[in-house]
Design an enzyme around this catalytic site. Structure first.
Site, PDB file in Angstrom:
ATOM      1  N   ASP A  93       0.902  -1.281   0.013  1.00 40.74           N
ATOM      2  CA  ASP A  93       0.009  -0.112  -0.057  1.00 40.74           C
ATOM      3  C   ASP A  93       0.944   1.189   0.208  1.00 40.74           C
ATOM      4  OD1 ASP A  93      -2.189   1.376   0.206  1.00 40.74           O
ATOM      5  OD2 ASP A  93      -2.935   0.791   2.294  1.00 40.74           O
ATOM      6  N   ASP A 143     -10.087   5.042  -0.656  1.00 39.30           N
ATOM      7  CA  ASP A 143     -10.823   4.023   0.035  1.00 39.30           C
ATOM      8  C   ASP A 143     -12.434   4.318  -0.098  1.00 39.30           C
ATOM      9  OD1 ASP A 143      -8.304   3.838   0.654  1.00 39.30           O
ATOM     10  OD2 ASP A 143      -8.755   3.781   3.001  1.00 39.30           O
TER      11      ASP A 143
HETATM   12  C1  GLA Z   1      -5.284   2.590   3.249  1.00 38.08           C
HETATM   13  C2  GLA Z   1      -5.681   1.576   2.331  1.00 38.08           C
HETATM   14  C3  GLA Z   1      -6.821   0.727   3.006  1.00 38.08           C
HETATM   15  C4  GLA Z   1      -6.228   0.197   4.345  1.00 38.08           C
HETATM   16  C5  GLA Z   1      -5.276   1.212   5.282  1.00 38.08           C
HETATM   17  C6  GLA Z   1      -4.645   0.696   6.214  1.00 38.08           C
HETATM   18  O1  GLA Z   1      -6.043   3.692   3.593  1.00 38.08           O
HETATM   19  O2  GLA Z   1      -6.297   2.205   1.256  1.00 38.08           O
HETATM   20  O3  GLA Z   1      -7.382  -0.161   2.152  1.00 38.08           O
HETATM   21  O4  GLA Z   1      -4.952  -0.607   3.790  1.00 38.08           O
HETATM   22  O5  GLA Z   1      -4.584   2.030   4.242  1.00 38.08           O
HETATM   23  O6  GLA Z   1      -4.089   1.719   6.856  1.00 38.08           O
END
Ligand code: GLA
Length: 400
Positions: free
Chosen positions: A165, A222
């Site tokens: 990520d 998200d």
């Molecule tokens: C980001 C990602 C989420 C999750 C969070 C974890 O926001 O997009 O899907 O993995 O980090 O901190």
């Protein structure tokens, strides 16, 4: 990693692969994995950061088995951010001793013993997203400078899936394609098959370069557990169909079905559209408390089969009107899936025709939710669809 990318000699197999690619599709990462979109459960949408624990993960694994979801195809059990306890003197990551006292290898064993696969989370920079957004206090847990160390640890623990990520790693002065490719190569060097899921929220059109690097790439920021978030994500997928295919998928984020303010109709549309979009189906709700209606949605074999169709095509939007969308997904065997999505605020009669869908010949039309065969006089199909609900059909050729 990509056999077709290296060397001067272009093999016949590669030539055929390139010629067979849909227009716009780059060559896919050749790790043999995710030939259909990955399915499973991920901790984040359920418990976010501070409530993730080995018990939550074990409960999810048990619930996948007990509720029959494993047989429906759900396979990967993924621990998202906040499992990390720090790095030891040897540079090795270890898990939070309070929430993951048995360690990650034991947890992976537990998941494997139930016939499931295990996934974990890391980041290319120095800070995880929870370090930045949730004040997660443990530092030094990003994979920057530890790519091979971490990949080796993941492989040794029995990890089958890595979510990697971005989390604003440009702050570390690194470049995203190079950083994602570095972990791709580190995973390959372990020799263990590990599905590689990358996430940079669609910021630099990862569908253009993702297929060569990863098995799936996030296309948006998200998701949240409400209709406005789900519908705006659907809206942004319409242009991305040419970039998905076996081994490399657009990822419009994990499912929120069962969470927040989503109604049963909205949960159905969320699931139907993720299936139409050939999206990964990663559940993110408490599977130990799944009500019958929600279970019926996520366990619907016909809808799952639309998602998992081996042709690997992502649906195209055929029509967009105020209040409704028509989407069409090509399936194996000359079949099609068709979704009529009511984006409006009231029930409406939604219709399409074989002509509009661009299909010729005779088809049997089956409602994917109920299995009932539908009337189709004059090539017209449709029904009354409640606000934010989706009618979903499979067209199967007959008499040929
Ligand atoms: C980001 C990602 C989420 C999750 C969070 C974890 O926001 O997009 O899907 O993995 O980090 O901190």
């Amino acid at each position: 990693m990509n056999r077709c990318r290296t060397g001067l000699a272009v093999s016949l197999v590669c030539l055929i692969t390139v010629l067979a690619l849909p227009a716009g599709r780059a060559m896919a990462l050749d790790n043999g994995l995710a030939r259909t979109p990955p399915m499973g459960w991920n901790s984040w949408n359920q418990v976010k950061c501070y409530d993730v624990s080995e018990q939550v993960v074990k409960d999810a694994a048990d619930a996948i088995v007990d509720s029959g979801l494993r047989e429906a195809g759900y396979e990967y059990v993924v621990v998202d951010d906040c499992w990390q306890g720090g790095r030891g003197a040897d540079g090795r990551l270890f898990s939070d001793p309070e929430r993951f006292p048995s360690g990650i290898a034991a947890l992976a064993d537990y998941v494997h013993a139930r016939g499931l696969k295990f996934g974990i989370y890391s980041v290319p920079g120095s800070l995880t997203c929870a370090n930045t957004w949730d004040n997660y206090p443990v530092r030094g847990i990003g994979s920057l400078g530890y790519e091979q160390v971490d990949a080796d640890a993941f492989a040794a623990w029995g990890v089958d899936y890595l979510k990697y990520d971005w989390c604003q790693a440009e702050r570390d002065g690194i470049e995203r394609q190079a950083a994602f490719a570095e972990m791709r190569d580190a995973l390959a060097a372990t020799g263990r098959p590990i599905v590689y899921s990358i996430s940079e929220y669609g910021e630099t059109q990862p569908w253009q370069w993702g297929p060569d690097i990863a098995n799936l790439w996030r296309t948006t920021s998200d998701i949240a557990p409400n209709w406005s978030a789900v519908s705006s994500i659907i809206e942004r997928q319409a242009e991305l169909a040419p970039h998905a295919g076996p081994g490399g998928w657009n990822d419009p984020d994990m499912l929120q079905i069962g969470n927040g303010s989503l109604t049963p109709a909205e949960n159905r549309s969320h699931f139907a559209m993720w299936a139409m979009l050939a999206s990964p189906l990663m559940l993110g709700t408490d599977l130990t408390a799944l009500d019958a209606e929600t279970r019926e949605i996520v366990a619907n074999r016909s809808v799952i089969a639309i998602d998992q169709d081996p042709l690997g095509r992502q649906a195209e939007r055929i029509r967009r009107e105020a209040g409704y969308d028509v989407w069409r997904k090509e399936l194996t065997g000359g079949r099609y899936a068709v979704a009529l999505l009511n984006t409006g605020g009231a029930s409406a009669d939604l219709r399409t025709t074989f002509t509009e869908l661009g299909v010729t010949g005779r088809y049997r039309v089956t409602d994917a939710w109920t299995g009932q065969v539908q009337g189709q006089a004059g090539g017209r199909i449709g029904t009354s669809v409640a606000s934010h609900d989706t009618a979903l059909y499979v067209l199967t050729p007959v008499g040929r």
